[in-house]
Design an enzyme around this catalytic site. Structure first.
Site, mmCIF file in Angstrom:
data_model
loop_
_atom_site.group_PDB
_atom_site.id
_atom_site.type_symbol
_atom_site.label_atom_id
_atom_site.label_comp_id
_atom_site.label_asym_id
_atom_site.label_seq_id
_atom_site.Cartn_x
_atom_site.Cartn_y
_atom_site.Cartn_z
ATOM 1 N N GLY A 92 -86.381 -45.116 -1.477
ATOM 2 C CA GLY A 92 -86.692 -43.848 -0.843
ATOM 3 C C GLY A 92 -87.929 -43.205 -1.437
ATOM 4 C CG ASN B 103 -85.460 -55.495 -3.757
ATOM 5 O OD1 ASN B 103 -84.780 -54.532 -3.443
ATOM 6 N ND2 ASN B 103 -85.046 -56.742 -3.590
ATOM 7 C CB THR B 104 -84.285 -50.983 -5.143
ATOM 8 O OG1 THR B 104 -83.562 -52.092 -5.708
ATOM 9 C CG2 THR B 104 -83.900 -50.818 -3.687
ATOM 10 C CG ASN C 230 -78.465 -50.879 -3.136
ATOM 11 O OD1 ASN C 230 -77.872 -51.952 -3.350
ATOM 12 N ND2 ASN C 230 -79.795 -50.811 -3.034
ATOM 13 N NE ARG C 231 -72.236 -48.970 -9.103
ATOM 14 C CZ ARG C 231 -72.356 -47.671 -9.380
ATOM 15 N NH1 ARG C 231 -73.550 -47.149 -9.638
ATOM 16 N NH2 ARG C 231 -71.291 -46.886 -9.381
ATOM 17 C CG PHE D 50 -77.206 -60.607 -2.826
ATOM 18 C CD1 PHE D 50 -78.130 -59.639 -2.485
ATOM 19 C CD2 PHE D 50 -77.666 -61.770 -3.426
ATOM 20 C CE1 PHE D 50 -79.494 -59.806 -2.739
ATOM 21 C CE2 PHE D 50 -79.025 -61.959 -3.687
ATOM 22 C CZ PHE D 50 -79.939 -60.969 -3.350
ATOM 23 N N GLY E 268 -90.519 -46.195 -0.035
ATOM 24 C CA GLY E 268 -90.959 -44.814 0.105
ATOM 25 C C GLY E 268 -91.755 -44.519 1.357
ATOM 26 C CB SER F 284 -81.261 -57.952 -5.505
ATOM 27 O OG SER F 284 -80.157 -57.102 -5.729
ATOM 28 C CE LYS G 153 -87.283 -56.429 -0.491
ATOM 29 N NZ LYS G 153 -86.402 -55.907 0.568
ATOM 30 C CB ALA H 251 -83.618 -57.500 3.678
ATOM 31 N N GLY H 252 -81.265 -55.436 4.049
ATOM 32 C CA GLY H 252 -80.293 -54.543 3.438
ATOM 33 C C GLY H 252 -79.578 -53.687 4.448
ATOM 34 C CG ASN I 293 -77.935 -53.809 -7.157
ATOM 35 O OD1 ASN I 293 -77.960 -53.068 -8.138
ATOM 36 N ND2 ASN I 293 -78.474 -53.480 -6.001
ATOM 37 C CB THR I 294 -77.403 -60.693 -8.109
ATOM 38 O OG1 THR I 294 -76.898 -60.308 -6.825
ATOM 39 C CG2 THR I 294 -76.816 -62.040 -8.496
ATOM 40 C CG ASN J 261 -83.832 -60.992 2.127
ATOM 41 O OD1 ASN J 261 -83.097 -61.414 1.244
ATOM 42 N ND2 ASN J 261 -84.879 -60.222 1.882
#
Length: 357
Positions: free
Chosen positions: A270, A249-250, A107-108, A111, A299, A170, A220, A58-59, A172-173, A136
């Site tokens: 990554g 996730n990240t 990333n930020r 959503f 990764g 995530s 996730k 996803a993403g 970022n939320t 997702n």
């Protein structure tokens, strides 16, 4: 080869704009044919036949615009989203950064997506094309009741999905990862399971007996978890009968990085995530005793990376950031490599290799 020539020009463009160009390019291609579900890498997870164990995470395709193009690139499954009930713009730009020296991305995004109504129409229109489609789902940033958001998304998307991925990881939320806490997670999954049951009739019988109404639910999780968190999540996932855990996730952690963007806020993905994600996969394998399928993410950039994750306990694997650096041919390269490794190591199927380390 071609991507190697194009990459310097793409990397000269703002990352988010380059991503938009990639989506537009894939939209311009004829709808691809999903990989053959009868091939040597085919595997069954949560009652679903996956043509091969490699998926797009996803993403990449947040709005479900190009799942068929991704399947046509050789991915065994495509996971779109995260999709939220209402459209939202996400966080202010810039919010996506290439860390080329580290083969990483921060990333930020927050959503950013066009909302459920638009995505539902788009995904309904491609429903007869086949292929394994994960959807997702997430909650709106300003929602007064995020658990209700997940229930709404389940009712909307369950009829369209091969599986549903509940994204509570995530970074970022603000406050989203708090839904991984034991009490909140139990309440959330109860609401999602109830909503799934109201979304459609029971699925057809399988060798293991009739499936519950609607698609299996995957959860996730974040890599930034304490041992007690891993144990609690594993216990709840088993108790609720989830189809799989997506690990992970990240990360909000920062291993040593070379890029000038290393200090940017957001989730890191990554190559630098590889060891943390692998360890967290092993942790969940131990905590679940192999009783729950795991999907390894973070990764993965080669067939060897994917095979290591499978040997560590992943029934399936996903990538995203590696395609930024390797290009759209990465799926077929990894699939070919997995076939060769499996043959050389004497395994008759992916399922035989899962957890064999």
């Amino acid at each position: 080869m071609v991507y190697g020539l194009l990459r310097p020009a793409l990397f000269a463009i703002d990352p988010e704009r380059a991503h938009g160009l990639a989506i537009r390019m894939l939209k311009s291609l004829p709808a691809g044919t999903p990989p053959d579900a009868g091939g040597v890498l085919a595997t069954d997870v949560a009652g679903i036949r996956f043509p091969n164990p490699l998926g797009m995470a996803a993403g990449f395709d947040k709005d479900g615009e190009v799942p068929d193009a991704l399947l046509g690139l050789g991915f065994g499954f495509a996971e779109v989203g995260s999709i939220t009930p209402l459209p939202q713009a996400g966080n202010p730009r810039p919010r996506l950064f290439r860390l080329a020296e580290d083969r990483a991305v921060i990333n930020r995004m927050g959503f950013n997506n066009g909302g459920a109504e638009t995505a539902e129409k788009r995904l309904a229109a491609r429903q007869q094309r086949g292929g394994v489609l994960g959807i997702n789902i997430g909650a709106n940033k300003d929602s007064a009741d995020r658990i209700a958001d997940y229930a709404v998304m389940t009712r909307i998307m369950a009829p369209l999905a091969t599986y549903l991925a509940v994204n509570i990881s995530s970074p970022n939320t603000p406050g989203l990862r708090a839904l991984q806490d034991e009490g909140a997670l139990t309440e959330l999954l109860d609401a999602v399971i109830e909503a799934r049951g109201n979304a459609g009739p029971p699925r057809s019988d399988t060798a293991a007996g009739p499936r519950p109404a609607g698609p299996p639910i995957f959860l996730k999780v974040a890599p930034d978890l304490e041992p007690a968190d891993v144990d609690a999540i594993a216990r709840i996932a088993l108790d609720k009968g989830l189809g799989a855990l997506i690990v992970s996730n990240t990360t909000i952690s920062r291993p040593p990085l070379q890029s000038r963007h290393a200090s940017e806020a957001g989730g890191l993905s990554g190559a630098p995530l590889k060891e943390l994600a692998l360890q967290r996969l092993r942790d969940f394998r131990r905590a679940t005793g192999g009783a729950l399928p795991l999907i390894g993410v973070g990764g993965i950039a080669s067939a060897e990376d994917a095979w290591q994750r499978i040997r560590a306990g992943a029934s399936l694997v996903q990538l995203y950031s590696a395609m930024v650096y390797e290009g759209p041919g990465i799926a077929r390269r990894i699939v070919r490599g997995l076939e060769e490794i499996m043959r050389l190591e004497g395994f008759g199927s992916i399922a035989e290799a899962v957890g064999s380390e």
